[in-house]
Design a protein around this motif. Sequence first.
Motif, PDB file in Angstrom:
ATOM      1  N   TYR A 286      61.603  58.103  22.874  1.00  0.00           N
ATOM      2  CA  TYR A 286      62.370  57.362  23.865  1.00  0.00           C
ATOM      3  C   TYR A 286      63.520  56.654  23.159  1.00  0.00           C
ATOM      4  O   TYR A 286      63.343  56.097  22.062  1.00  0.00           O
ATOM      5  CB  TYR A 286      61.504  56.318  24.579  1.00  0.00           C
ATOM      6  N   TYR A 287      64.679  56.645  23.802  1.00  0.00           N
ATOM      7  CA  TYR A 287      65.831  55.934  23.251  1.00  0.00           C
ATOM      8  C   TYR A 287      66.432  55.085  24.363  1.00  0.00           C
ATOM      9  O   TYR A 287      66.769  55.592  25.445  1.00  0.00           O
ATOM     10  CB  TYR A 287      66.869  56.912  22.708  1.00  0.00           C
ATOM     11  N   ILE A 288      66.536  53.781  24.113  1.00  0.00           N
ATOM     12  CA  ILE A 288      67.065  52.830  25.093  1.00  0.00           C
ATOM     13  C   ILE A 288      68.260  52.134  24.450  1.00  0.00           C
ATOM     14  O   ILE A 288      68.136  51.589  23.351  1.00  0.00           O
ATOM     15  CB  ILE A 288      65.996  51.779  25.456  1.00  0.00           C
ATOM     16  N   TRP A 289      69.396  52.155  25.110  1.00  0.00           N
ATOM     17  CA  TRP A 289      70.572  51.517  24.516  1.00  0.00           C
ATOM     18  C   TRP A 289      71.356  50.734  25.581  1.00  0.00           C
ATOM     19  O   TRP A 289      71.171  50.938  26.778  1.00  0.00           O
ATOM     20  CB  TRP A 289      71.474  52.560  23.852  1.00  0.00           C
ATOM     21  N   VAL A 290      72.213  49.844  25.083  1.00  0.00           N
ATOM     22  CA  VAL A 290      73.016  48.998  25.968  1.00  0.00           C
ATOM     23  C   VAL A 290      74.439  49.540  26.017  1.00  0.00           C
ATOM     24  O   VAL A 290      75.089  49.720  24.975  1.00  0.00           O
ATOM     25  CB  VAL A 290      73.023  47.535  25.480  1.00  0.00           C
ATOM     26  N   GLU A 291      74.917  49.806  27.234  1.00  0.00           N
ATOM     27  CA  GLU A 291      76.276  50.303  27.440  1.00  0.00           C
ATOM     28  C   GLU A 291      77.283  49.138  27.347  1.00  0.00           C
ATOM     29  O   GLU A 291      76.907  47.964  27.373  1.00  0.00           O
ATOM     30  CB  GLU A 291      76.384  50.959  28.818  1.00  0.00           C
ATOM     31  N   SER A 292      78.563  49.486  27.265  1.00  0.00           N
ATOM     32  CA  SER A 292      79.619  48.471  27.173  1.00  0.00           C
ATOM     33  C   SER A 292      79.682  47.597  28.422  1.00  0.00           C
ATOM     34  O   SER A 292      80.153  46.460  28.373  1.00  0.00           O
ATOM     35  CB  SER A 292      80.980  49.136  26.934  1.00  0.00           C
ATOM     36  N   ASP A 293      79.206  48.114  29.573  1.00  0.00           N
ATOM     37  CA  ASP A 293      79.209  47.321  30.801  1.00  0.00           C
ATOM     38  C   ASP A 293      77.908  46.533  30.969  1.00  0.00           C
ATOM     39  O   ASP A 293      77.623  46.023  32.056  1.00  0.00           O
ATOM     40  CB  ASP A 293      79.445  48.223  32.016  1.00  0.00           C
ATOM     41  N   HIS A 294      77.084  46.490  29.894  1.00  0.00           N
ATOM     42  CA  HIS A 294      75.830  45.736  29.844  1.00  0.00           C
ATOM     43  C   HIS A 294      74.676  46.406  30.592  1.00  0.00           C
ATOM     44  O   HIS A 294      73.587  45.835  30.679  1.00  0.00           O
ATOM     45  CB  HIS A 294      75.994  44.296  30.372  1.00  0.00           C
ATOM     46  N   SER A 295      74.921  47.589  31.141  1.00  0.00           N
ATOM     47  CA  SER A 295      73.811  48.337  31.731  1.00  0.00           C
ATOM     48  C   SER A 295      73.001  49.004  30.617  1.00  0.00           C
ATOM     49  O   SER A 295      73.417  49.052  29.461  1.00  0.00           O
ATOM     50  CB  SER A 295      74.347  49.387  32.715  1.00  0.00           C
ATOM     51  N   VAL A 296      71.838  49.533  30.987  1.00  0.00           N
ATOM     52  CA  VAL A 296      70.922  50.136  30.009  1.00  0.00           C
ATOM     53  C   VAL A 296      70.764  51.610  30.308  1.00  0.00           C
ATOM     54  O   VAL A 296      70.558  52.013  31.468  1.00  0.00           O
ATOM     55  CB  VAL A 296      69.551  49.424  30.044  1.00  0.00           C
ATOM     56  N   GLY A 297      70.874  52.427  29.257  1.00  0.00           N
ATOM     57  CA  GLY A 297      70.638  53.854  29.386  1.00  0.00           C
ATOM     58  C   GLY A 297      69.289  54.236  28.789  1.00  0.00           C
ATOM     59  O   GLY A 297      68.837  53.627  27.809  1.00  0.00           O
ATOM     60  N   LEU A 298      68.651  55.249  29.386  1.00  0.00           N
ATOM     61  CA  LEU A 298      67.327  55.681  28.945  1.00  0.00           C
ATOM     62  C   LEU A 298      67.337  57.182  28.691  1.00  0.00           C
ATOM     63  O   LEU A 298      67.760  57.967  29.550  1.00  0.00           O
ATOM     64  CB  LEU A 298      66.265  55.361  30.004  1.00  0.00           C
ATOM     65  N   LEU A 299      66.866  57.596  27.519  1.00  0.00           N
ATOM     66  CA  LEU A 299      66.716  59.007  27.190  1.00  0.00           C
ATOM     67  C   LEU A 299      65.273  59.285  26.778  1.00  0.00           C
ATOM     68  O   LEU A 299      64.591  58.422  26.224  1.00  0.00           O
ATOM     69  CB  LEU A 299      67.651  59.410  26.044  1.00  0.00           C
ATOM     70  N   ARG A 300      64.835  60.517  27.020  1.00  0.00           N
ATOM     71  CA  ARG A 300      63.490  60.931  26.618  1.00  0.00           C
ATOM     72  C   ARG A 300      63.518  62.396  26.208  1.00  0.00           C
ATOM     73  O   ARG A 300      64.264  63.195  26.771  1.00  0.00           O
ATOM     74  CB  ARG A 300      62.511  60.750  27.780  1.00  0.00           C
ATOM     75  N   ARG A 301      62.727  62.732  25.176  1.00  0.00           N
ATOM     76  CA  ARG A 301      62.479  64.130  24.850  1.00  0.00           C
ATOM     77  C   ARG A 301      61.059  64.270  24.318  1.00  0.00           C
ATOM     78  O   ARG A 301      60.469  63.295  23.841  1.00  0.00           O
ATOM     79  CB  ARG A 301      63.489  64.666  23.846  1.00  0.00           C
ATOM     80  N   THR A 302      60.518  65.456  24.405  1.00  0.00           N
ATOM     81  CA  THR A 302      59.159  65.672  23.937  1.00  0.00           C
ATOM     82  C   THR A 302      59.137  65.721  22.413  1.00  0.00           C
ATOM     83  O   THR A 302      60.170  65.864  21.751  1.00  0.00           O
ATOM     84  CB  THR A 302      58.582  66.987  24.489  1.00  0.00           C
ATOM     85  N   VAL A 303      57.943  65.641  21.842  1.00  0.00           N
ATOM     86  CA  VAL A 303      57.805  65.653  20.374  1.00  0.00           C
ATOM     87  C   VAL A 303      57.851  67.078  19.818  1.00  0.00           C
ATOM     88  O   VAL A 303      57.841  67.260  18.602  1.00  0.00           O
ATOM     89  CB  VAL A 303      56.487  64.970  19.946  1.00  0.00           C
ATOM     90  N   GLU A 304      57.900  68.072  20.705  1.00  0.00           N
ATOM     91  CA  GLU A 304      57.953  69.461  20.244  1.00  0.00           C
ATOM     92  C   GLU A 304      59.271  69.726  19.523  1.00  0.00           C
ATOM     93  O   GLU A 304      60.335  69.256  19.937  1.00  0.00           O
ATOM     94  CB  GLU A 304      57.809  70.418  21.425  1.00  0.00           C
TER      95      GLU A 304
END
Length: 458
Positions: A286-304
Amino acid sequence: MDKNVQFMPISKLAGKYPEGSWWAKFYGDFGEDQLVAYYGEDLTLTSLNLDWEQPFPEQKEVLLIMVDGNFTVEHLYNKETDGAIGLIVNGNLNAKNITVGGQEILVSGNAMVEGVLCGSYNHGEMIVKGNLEAAVLVQDDEYKINVGGRKTIPCIINVWEGDGVCQELPITIQEVLIDEVLDIDEGEIEFSFCTLVNVIAEGRSPLKNVNDPLAVKKPDSVYFTHNTINEENILKLTQCILMEKNKPAFQFVEQGVFFKAQVKHVDADGEERDLSVYMKDSRHHYYIWVESDHSVGLLRRTVEEGSEWESITGESQEPLAELGACWTMLLTCVNMAELYLRNIEVKFVQDIFQHPDIEELAYEEEEEDGLWDGSKYYTFRKAYVDEDGDSRPARIEIKTLDEAYYFYTLDNDTYVARHYQPPDVCDLQDMSLLNLRRWEASEQYFTRFKEFMAEKIG
């Protein structure tokens, strides 16, 4: 008198004495009129007094009782610790309470004590070739207990110092034993072995309720007050105690989940890094980051291997359930770190190592010189570079009454790191940030260490 008992000269049972027992070595030193009370099968008694004044079973010449099976007894005891009737159990021993001294008690199988196990003075020894279980061990540092198998004793009390350990936490003797077996005079507390024997002989328990949950630290405030995935909480992560000075990130593993939180920065390769959190469990990254507009983005990928990142921003329920569980664990861990890691100042530990008396005791490895407070042992390891060229930071080691170790390490300038080593284990372990009892124990042991050092070196 039990009809199943046989009285015979001690030498007649030469082949039955367990190897390594006192009787196997010295049975030939006794005459024909010195007897063993021998039971050839299992034995069950309400109580057994091993004192000479009340020999069992009504034969003054009996020096030893041997049970050639299992022995079940509610209360096993004697008062005279300079010498008493010996006991050999060739099977298992099960008792409610045992309070003895002055003889060898040998159990070839396992021993299980429901309540108190107390051995007093250096004229006695208990040998258990199998496993030993007891609710409470009351020890005076002289009586020997040797166990060939596993030893399970959640509560140990040192009667000389009046302290102990119960369910990993430090505890005082008056929290475990009833006041009747303690002599309390103007704040001084002394343990009475004879009174303990009297209580047990009367069939009463000398214990307070040691199974009650023990008190742990109650936080004045909580670092994270809600578990929302937002810029506020991500910023608080990067400002927490785990973020060392002059470092852009911190990371740790808890319950098989890897966590990393980082501030916005440019790394050593010139790459720009986001204000972000990375987590990896057994199924996903999982990757969670803060955008320049202060919103939050979420990414996910499997461990494969070869899997690709997918956006789960704005998703609900199932895609976010596992992410939410990891995120909550992360915040809970940091709350624990904030609760405990700030309570030991780096400067205090640095000052300890700079004290002349401690400098003489601080060694790199193997040395065992340290300070003893009567129940706990304090060792000081100075910083050094090992044979592989790796730097080893300075640390304080506390060996507890149950032979566990707590380590307090100067490996950064922000907080004193803590580690744990269980009894009978050779390697230190990272302390789980979710193990409240162990963190509380490490806190209480260090508080007592500080009190001891204040008296020792001022």
